[in-house]
Design a protein around this motif. Structure first.
Motif, PDB file in Angstrom:
ATOM      1  N   ARG A 144       0.821  -1.209   0.000  1.00 14.47           N
ATOM      2  CA  ARG A 144       0.000   0.000   0.000  1.00 14.47           C
ATOM      3  C   ARG A 144       0.853   1.257   0.000  1.00 14.47           C
ATOM      4  O   ARG A 144       0.372   2.317  -0.378  1.00 14.47           O
ATOM      5  CB  ARG A 144      -0.950  -0.005   1.193  1.00 14.47           C
ATOM      6  N   HIS A 145       2.117   1.145   0.424  1.00 18.08           N
ATOM      7  CA  HIS A 145       3.014   2.298   0.441  1.00 18.08           C
ATOM      8  C   HIS A 145       3.950   2.216  -0.768  1.00 18.08           C
ATOM      9  O   HIS A 145       4.670   1.224  -0.936  1.00 18.08           O
ATOM     10  CB  HIS A 145       3.827   2.336   1.730  1.00 18.08           C
ATOM     11  N   PRO A 146       3.974   3.251  -1.621  1.00 15.78           N
ATOM     12  CA  PRO A 146       4.787   3.208  -2.849  1.00 15.78           C
ATOM     13  C   PRO A 146       6.257   2.937  -2.591  1.00 15.78           C
ATOM     14  O   PRO A 146       6.938   2.342  -3.437  1.00 15.78           O
ATOM     15  CB  PRO A 146       4.581   4.606  -3.451  1.00 15.78           C
ATOM     16  N   GLU A 147       6.767   3.354  -1.445  1.00 19.55           N
ATOM     17  CA  GLU A 147       8.194   3.193  -1.140  1.00 19.55           C
ATOM     18  C   GLU A 147       8.623   1.726  -1.115  1.00 19.55           C
ATOM     19  O   GLU A 147       9.812   1.432  -1.267  1.00 19.55           O
ATOM     20  CB  GLU A 147       8.524   3.842   0.210  1.00 19.55           C
ATOM     21  N   PHE A 148       7.683   0.800  -0.923  1.00 17.73           N
ATOM     22  CA  PHE A 148       8.038  -0.611  -0.815  1.00 17.73           C
ATOM     23  C   PHE A 148       7.742  -1.395  -2.095  1.00 17.73           C
ATOM     24  O   PHE A 148       7.862  -2.623  -2.105  1.00 17.73           O
ATOM     25  CB  PHE A 148       7.293  -1.243   0.369  1.00 17.73           C
ATOM     26  N   ARG A 149       7.366  -0.701  -3.167  1.00 16.27           N
ATOM     27  CA  ARG A 149       6.991  -1.405  -4.389  1.00 16.27           C
ATOM     28  C   ARG A 149       8.177  -1.661  -5.311  1.00 16.27           C
ATOM     29  O   ARG A 149       8.052  -2.407  -6.281  1.00 16.27           O
ATOM     30  CB  ARG A 149       5.921  -0.596  -5.147  1.00 16.27           C
ATOM     31  N   GLU A 150       9.315  -1.044  -5.011  1.00 19.88           N
ATOM     32  CA  GLU A 150      10.497  -1.223  -5.852  1.00 19.88           C
ATOM     33  C   GLU A 150      11.265  -2.468  -5.423  1.00 19.88           C
ATOM     34  O   GLU A 150      11.819  -2.526  -4.333  1.00 19.88           O
ATOM     35  CB  GLU A 150      11.404   0.009  -5.747  1.00 19.88           C
ATOM     36  N   GLY A 151      11.293  -3.458  -6.288  1.00 16.27           N
ATOM     37  CA  GLY A 151      12.078  -4.660  -6.028  1.00 16.27           C
ATOM     38  C   GLY A 151      11.412  -5.607  -5.050  1.00 16.27           C
ATOM     39  O   GLY A 151      10.599  -5.209  -4.206  1.00 16.27           O
ATOM     40  N   ARG A 152      11.757  -6.880  -5.186  1.00 15.13           N
ATOM     41  CA  ARG A 152      11.270  -7.916  -4.271  1.00 15.13           C
ATOM     42  C   ARG A 152      12.406  -8.208  -3.290  1.00 15.13           C
ATOM     43  O   ARG A 152      13.331  -8.948  -3.599  1.00 15.13           O
ATOM     44  CB  ARG A 152      10.896  -9.171  -5.046  1.00 15.13           C
ATOM     45  N   THR A 153      12.320  -7.625  -2.130  1.00 12.03           N
ATOM     46  CA  THR A 153      13.406  -7.722  -1.150  1.00 12.03           C
ATOM     47  C   THR A 153      12.856  -8.151   0.212  1.00 12.03           C
ATOM     48  O   THR A 153      11.648  -8.128   0.460  1.00 12.03           O
ATOM     49  CB  THR A 153      14.118  -6.367  -0.973  1.00 12.03           C
ATOM     50  N   ALA A 154      13.791  -8.508   1.104  1.00  9.10           N
ATOM     51  CA  ALA A 154      13.411  -8.837   2.473  1.00  9.10           C
ATOM     52  C   ALA A 154      12.791  -7.628   3.167  1.00  9.10           C
ATOM     53  O   ALA A 154      11.909  -7.776   4.019  1.00  9.10           O
ATOM     54  CB  ALA A 154      14.633  -9.328   3.245  1.00  9.10           C
ATOM     55  N   TRP A 155      13.228  -6.410   2.806  1.00  5.47           N
ATOM     56  CA  TRP A 155      12.666  -5.185   3.382  1.00  5.47           C
ATOM     57  C   TRP A 155      11.188  -5.055   3.024  1.00  5.47           C
ATOM     58  O   TRP A 155      10.363  -4.687   3.862  1.00  5.47           O
ATOM     59  CB  TRP A 155      13.457  -3.999   2.867  1.00  5.47           C
ATOM     60  N   ARG A 156      10.867  -5.370   1.804  1.00  9.76           N
ATOM     61  CA  ARG A 156       9.467  -5.312   1.364  1.00  9.76           C
ATOM     62  C   ARG A 156       8.618  -6.303   2.157  1.00  9.76           C
ATOM     63  O   ARG A 156       7.518  -5.970   2.619  1.00  9.76           O
ATOM     64  CB  ARG A 156       9.401  -5.604  -0.127  1.00  9.76           C
ATOM     65  N   LEU A 157       9.116  -7.533   2.341  1.00 12.78           N
ATOM     66  CA  LEU A 157       8.356  -8.530   3.089  1.00 12.78           C
ATOM     67  C   LEU A 157       8.267  -8.156   4.564  1.00 12.78           C
ATOM     68  O   LEU A 157       7.209  -8.319   5.195  1.00 12.78           O
ATOM     69  CB  LEU A 157       9.001  -9.911   2.935  1.00 12.78           C
ATOM     70  N   PHE A 158       9.353  -7.648   5.121  1.00 10.39           N
ATOM     71  CA  PHE A 158       9.350  -7.222   6.526  1.00 10.39           C
ATOM     72  C   PHE A 158       8.248  -6.194   6.776  1.00 10.39           C
ATOM     73  O   PHE A 158       7.491  -6.290   7.750  1.00 10.39           O
ATOM     74  CB  PHE A 158      10.719  -6.646   6.885  1.00 10.39           C
ATOM     75  N   ASN A 159       8.149  -5.221   5.894  1.00  9.51           N
ATOM     76  CA  ASN A 159       7.130  -4.191   6.067  1.00  9.51           C
ATOM     77  C   ASN A 159       5.726  -4.706   5.777  1.00  9.51           C
ATOM     78  O   ASN A 159       4.751  -4.179   6.317  1.00  9.51           O
ATOM     79  CB  ASN A 159       7.469  -2.976   5.208  1.00  9.51           C
ATOM     80  N   ALA A 160       5.615  -5.744   4.952  1.00  7.27           N
ATOM     81  CA  ALA A 160       4.312  -6.384   4.763  1.00  7.27           C
ATOM     82  C   ALA A 160       3.849  -7.005   6.078  1.00  7.27           C
ATOM     83  O   ALA A 160       2.682  -6.872   6.475  1.00  7.27           O
ATOM     84  CB  ALA A 160       4.396  -7.445   3.672  1.00  7.27           C
ATOM     85  N   PHE A 161       4.764  -7.679   6.768  1.00  7.07           N
ATOM     86  CA  PHE A 161       4.428  -8.267   8.059  1.00  7.07           C
ATOM     87  C   PHE A 161       4.046  -7.193   9.077  1.00  7.07           C
ATOM     88  O   PHE A 161       3.013  -7.291   9.750  1.00  7.07           O
ATOM     89  CB  PHE A 161       5.624  -9.055   8.601  1.00  7.07           C
ATOM     90  N   THR A 162       4.890  -6.167   9.227  1.00  7.84           N
ATOM     91  CA  THR A 162       4.642  -5.179  10.281  1.00  7.84           C
ATOM     92  C   THR A 162       3.376  -4.371  10.013  1.00  7.84           C
ATOM     93  O   THR A 162       2.718  -3.926  10.950  1.00  7.84           O
ATOM     94  CB  THR A 162       5.840  -4.241  10.464  1.00  7.84           C
ATOM     95  N   GLU A 163       3.038  -4.200   8.740  1.00  6.83           N
ATOM     96  CA  GLU A 163       1.776  -3.518   8.414  1.00  6.83           C
ATOM     97  C   GLU A 163       0.590  -4.330   8.908  1.00  6.83           C
ATOM     98  O   GLU A 163      -0.369  -3.793   9.482  1.00  6.83           O
ATOM     99  CB  GLU A 163       1.676  -3.302   6.902  1.00  6.83           C
ATOM    100  N   ILE A 164       0.645  -5.640   8.726  1.00  9.97           N
ATOM    101  CA  ILE A 164      -0.460  -6.508   9.114  1.00  9.97           C
ATOM    102  C   ILE A 164      -0.483  -6.755  10.624  1.00  9.97           C
ATOM    103  O   ILE A 164      -1.542  -6.992  11.210  1.00  9.97           O
ATOM    104  CB  ILE A 164      -0.386  -7.855   8.351  1.00  9.97           C
ATOM    105  N   LEU A 165       0.669  -6.662  11.267  1.00  8.33           N
ATOM    106  CA  LEU A 165       0.733  -6.929  12.708  1.00  8.33           C
ATOM    107  C   LEU A 165       0.169  -5.801  13.558  1.00  8.33           C
ATOM    108  O   LEU A 165       0.014  -5.966  14.773  1.00  8.33           O
ATOM    109  CB  LEU A 165       2.185  -7.199  13.130  1.00  8.33           C
ATOM    110  N   LYS A 166      -0.123  -4.650  12.958  1.00 11.83           N
ATOM    111  CA  LYS A 166      -0.758  -3.587  13.724  1.00 11.83           C
ATOM    112  C   LYS A 166      -2.057  -4.125  14.321  1.00 11.83           C
ATOM    113  O   LYS A 166      -2.837  -4.773  13.640  1.00 11.83           O
ATOM    114  CB  LYS A 166      -1.084  -2.392  12.819  1.00 11.83           C
ATOM    115  N   GLY A 167      -2.278  -3.829  15.595  1.00 11.20           N
ATOM    116  CA  GLY A 167      -3.544  -4.250  16.158  1.00 11.20           C
ATOM    117  C   GLY A 167      -3.495  -4.728  17.590  1.00 11.20           C
ATOM    118  O   GLY A 167      -4.508  -4.731  18.267  1.00 11.20           O
ATOM    119  N   ASN A 168      -2.322  -5.116  18.099  1.00 14.84           N
ATOM    120  CA  ASN A 168      -2.270  -5.616  19.473  1.00 14.84           C
ATOM    121  C   ASN A 168      -0.898  -5.325  20.053  1.00 14.84           C
ATOM    122  O   ASN A 168       0.036  -6.106  19.893  1.00 14.84           O
ATOM    123  CB  ASN A 168      -2.547  -7.116  19.503  1.00 14.84           C
TER     124      ASN A 168
END
Length: 263
Positions: free
Chosen positions: A198-222
């Motif tokens: 959802r954030h354009p900054e993470f759309r460049e390249g398929r990297t561990a950073w992109r996946l890390f931020n995918a996790f932390t985005e979804i982990l919001k909530g508790n």
């Protein structure tokens, strides 16, 4: 100086520091010695100040009729690394649900995602001599913040440099399930965030950073579960990026400080 927008996602009611100070501390017993939420918070901030660190953003929450406190403090010493800020998580209870605790981590500025690493984690049970021991334990943990900043810079740079094919991302997501980073019901959300961030900054390249931020985005909530989940996540990502290193845990009968080995 960048500042993160800190949000509490633990079901707690967001409150002011003044409201935290108004919470009545229960009377002690022979074996249980509760401390005021405001006393723990003030001790952490005083230790940060003595180390030359300034609180630039904060958020506080209470739940269970004020018996459980959660706090977030973003700290800086005049210069923050590009892209993330250091965050101190503080929690305390008056109902014996968990010990007084402090954990250090980072907030990614672009998305305000929080992750708590395992480099420094402090916990002290509410038993005799907590008032004597806690200031020294907090001082020790806060003194390690400079090392944490350097570690996080190296860690996030490694995540950004590590290319990750689709199959590798899928393997890490399943490992995250096995490590209880996420429940099985949230796997589709992580996959969507990985494939279409959802954030354009993470759309460049398929990297561990992109996946890390995918996790932390979804982990919001508790917030109550976030330190444990993101510490486990860092372990997985560090290993995938060749950064895995064993940690050291210093324990006494009533307290614990976990410190990762330098890497």
């Amino acid at each position: 100086m960048n500042r993160a927008n800190l949000y509490l996602h633990c079901g707690a009611n967001s409150v002011t520091r003044e409201r935290v100070a108004e919470v009545i501390t229960p009377p002690r017993t022979e074996s249980w010695v509760p401390i005021a939420h405001s006393q723990l918070l003030a001790g952490v901030q005083e230790s940060l100040s003595r180390s030359g660190l300034q609180v630039v953003t904060e958020a506080h929450g209470l739940n269970h009729d004020g018996n459980r406190y959660f706090g977030l403090l973003q700290v800086a010493n005049g210069v923050n690394p590009e892209g993330f800020g250091l965050v101190v998580g503080v929690r305390n209870s008056h109902d014996k649900s968990f010990p007084a605790a402090l954990v250090l981590g980072a907030s990614v500025f672009v998305c305000d995602n929080l992750s708590f690493s395992g480099e420094v984690r402090l916990a002290r049970k509410h038993t005799a001599h907590i008032e004597r021991d806690l200031p020294h334990l907090v001082e020790r943990a806060v003194g390690m913040l400079s090392d944490l900043r350097n570690t996080q810079e190296r860690r996030f740079a490694a995540y950004q440099a590590q290319e990750l094919p689709e199959t590798g991302a899928h393997d890490l997501i399943i490992q995250a399930l096995d490590s209880r980073v996420i429940p099985v019901t949230r796997i589709p959300e992580v996959l969507r965030e990985w494939r279409e961030p959802r954030h354009p900054e993470f759309r460049e390249g398929r990297t561990a950073w992109r996946l890390f931020n995918a996790f932390t985005e979804i982990l919001k909530g508790n917030l109550g579960e976030l330190p444990r989940r993101t510490q486990a996540l860092h372990g997985l990502m560090d290993s995938a990026c060749g950064l895995f290193r064993a940690g050291t845990v210093y324990r006494t009968e009533d307290s614990e400080i976990q410190v990762a080995a330098a890497g």
